[in-house]
Structure formats: C-alpha cells, structure tokens
Design a protein around this motif. Structure first.
Motif, PDB file in Angstrom:
ATOM      1  N   SER A   1       0.806  -1.230   0.000  1.00  9.52           N
ATOM      2  CA  SER A   1       0.000   0.000   0.000  1.00  9.52           C
ATOM      3  C   SER A   1       0.839   1.280   0.000  1.00  9.52           C
ATOM      4  O   SER A   1       0.293   2.378   0.043  1.00  9.52           O
ATOM      5  N   ASN A   2       2.154   1.138  -0.043  1.00 10.55           N
ATOM      6  CA  ASN A   2       3.007   2.338  -0.120  1.00 10.55           C
ATOM      7  C   ASN A   2       4.083   2.139  -1.182  1.00 10.55           C
ATOM      8  O   ASN A   2       4.734   1.086  -1.194  1.00 10.55           O
ATOM      9  N   ASP A   3       4.293   3.140  -2.028  1.00 13.70           N
ATOM     10  CA  ASP A   3       5.327   3.008  -3.065  1.00 13.70           C
ATOM     11  C   ASP A   3       6.693   2.719  -2.440  1.00 13.70           C
ATOM     12  O   ASP A   3       7.434   1.861  -2.896  1.00 13.70           O
ATOM     13  N   ILE A   4       7.008   3.522  -1.397  1.00 16.61           N
ATOM     14  CA  ILE A   4       8.320   3.372  -0.756  1.00 16.61           C
ATOM     15  C   ILE A   4       8.129   3.108   0.733  1.00 16.61           C
ATOM     16  O   ILE A   4       7.403   3.851   1.393  1.00 16.61           O
ATOM     17  N   VAL A   5       8.760   2.051   1.240  1.00 17.54           N
ATOM     18  CA  VAL A   5       8.678   1.742   2.670  1.00 17.54           C
ATOM     19  C   VAL A   5      10.095   1.537   3.203  1.00 17.54           C
ATOM     20  O   VAL A   5      10.897   0.807   2.589  1.00 17.54           O
ATOM     21  N   LEU A   6      10.382   2.211   4.295  1.00 20.91           N
ATOM     22  CA  LEU A   6      11.690   2.039   4.938  1.00 20.91           C
ATOM     23  C   LEU A   6      11.496   1.421   6.313  1.00 20.91           C
ATOM     24  O   LEU A   6      10.873   2.014   7.196  1.00 20.91           O
ATOM     25  N   PHE A   7      11.979   0.192   6.463  1.00 19.82           N
ATOM     26  CA  PHE A   7      11.974  -0.450   7.776  1.00 19.82           C
ATOM     27  C   PHE A   7      13.259   0.008   8.453  1.00 19.82           C
ATOM     28  O   PHE A   7      14.363  -0.228   7.922  1.00 19.82           O
ATOM     29  N   MET A   8      13.119   0.707   9.574  1.00 21.80           N
ATOM     30  CA  MET A   8      14.295   1.348  10.173  1.00 21.80           C
ATOM     31  C   MET A   8      14.272   1.229  11.687  1.00 21.80           C
ATOM     32  O   MET A   8      13.261   0.832  12.282  1.00 21.80           O
ATOM     33  N   LYS A   9      15.366   1.625  12.308  1.00 16.06           N
ATOM     34  CA  LYS A   9      15.407   1.715  13.772  1.00 16.06           C
ATOM     35  C   LYS A   9      15.135   3.163  14.138  1.00 16.06           C
ATOM     36  O   LYS A   9      15.893   4.047  13.763  1.00 16.06           O
TER      37      LYS A   9
END
Lengths: 115, 76
Positions: free
Chosen positions: A19-27
């Motif tokens: 559902s999102n063009d760009i996803v950043l899994f981050m701390k």
C-alpha cells in the motif's frame, strides 16, 4: 517466535509494501532515527524528495525479526520500492551516488521533488 | 560479541575462495567493518544477491556477532 505471530507480521509487512510506493523499515523514526545507518537512508530519501512510509522495527520484536526473515536479509534498515527489496544502507548509498536510485524511481513512475 | 578482522576475512575467503578482499575496521571495536570484495562468482548477480553471498559466508554472524559490515562487491 510463535507460528501465528510470524504469520501476522508477514501479513503486516506485505500490506505495508503493497500500500506504499516506498517503505523504509528502520530503527527509530525519520525525525528520531536510532541508528546511523537508518538515519543515512532517511537523509538520502529526504534529499531526493520522495514520499516514503517508515516502520520503526524497534516497536516490536516480531517486526524486527520478521522483516529479516521476510527478505532473508540480516540487518536493518531495509528499503522497499514498489514491493521490491532494494537493499540496506550500503546498497542505497551506492545506487544513490551512482544515479541508479533516481533511474529506478523514474522507471517505477515515482514522483521525485525537483530540488 | 565482536569478530576479529582475521576471522572475518577467513570466513569470507572460505566461502568465496577466488575473492580479493580489503577490510577496514571502522571503529576498532570489532563490530563495525567495511569491506570491498572482488570475485568472479558475483558476475551476473544483483547487488542484493552478491551481498547475500557474503552474509551467508558469515554463517549467521551478520547482525549477531557483527553489527555492521558496509559492503562494496564487484565482479572484477
């Protein structure tokens, strides 16, 4: 990690990257990154001027471990563009500096704010 | 639990015997390294696949024993 928790997290991850063009899994979060490598990727996305959704993996151990299993990638941050795993900090930096990241975004039809 | 530069180099060379490798200890704490690795076996693979080959060589150490390994991989 119990079976059903793995399934829930995997579904959550799939949902996010669908559902999102760009996803950043981050701390941490873009405003308060809790790790230099996560902060570096946030900086690159900000410099390019693209909208992105971020997930703070420190919020849940299931997510922190689940995302590594999902991508079969042992570290955080992890960047996804149009459901495709692009890489961690070193790869994102490398393709940003080489111009490949901008080409990838254009190819995927993602709007980039011109500076 | 950090990892020594020698052990890191050995692990990678054991799995990618033909590789040329240059390792920098970024913080002197055995937990943060950068490495440039050249190997013919990377040819035709994406960066993600190339880096995964290196992570596999560390036999689960990446993200556990070793906190950070900034990689640059090339096929020649």
């Amino acid at each position: 990690m119990e079976e059903n928790k793995i399934i829930d997290v995997t579904e959550m991850i799939k949902n996010e990257i669908k559902s999102n063009d760009i996803v950043l899994f981050m701390k941490g979060t873009p405003v308060f990154p809790m790790c230099g490598f996560s902060a570096a990727v946030v900086q690159i996305l900000t410099d390019i001027g693209v909208k992105f959704n971020s997930i703070n993996v420190l919020d849940s151990n299931e997510m922190r471990e689940g995302i590594k299993q999902f991508s079969n990638w042992p570290t955080i941050p992890q960047l996804y563009i149009k459901e495709e795993f692009v890489g961690g900090c070193d790869i994102v930096k490398e393709i940003y500096e080489s111009g490949e990241l901008l080409q990838l975004l254009n190819r995927k039809g993602i709007e980039v704010k011109s500076r | 639990m950090p990892i020594s530069q020698e052990r890191l180099e050995k692990l990678i060379k054991d799995s990618i015997p033909d590789c040329k490798i240059a390792i920098n200890d970024l913080k002197g704490d055995g937990d943060h390294y950068s490495a440039t690795i050249i190997s013919k076996t990377f040819k035709g693979k994406t960066r993600v696949e190339q880096h995964k080959m290196v992570y596999d060589a560390l036999k689960g150490g990446m993200g556990n024993e070793l906190h950070a390994l900034m990689l640059k991989t090339k096929s020649e």
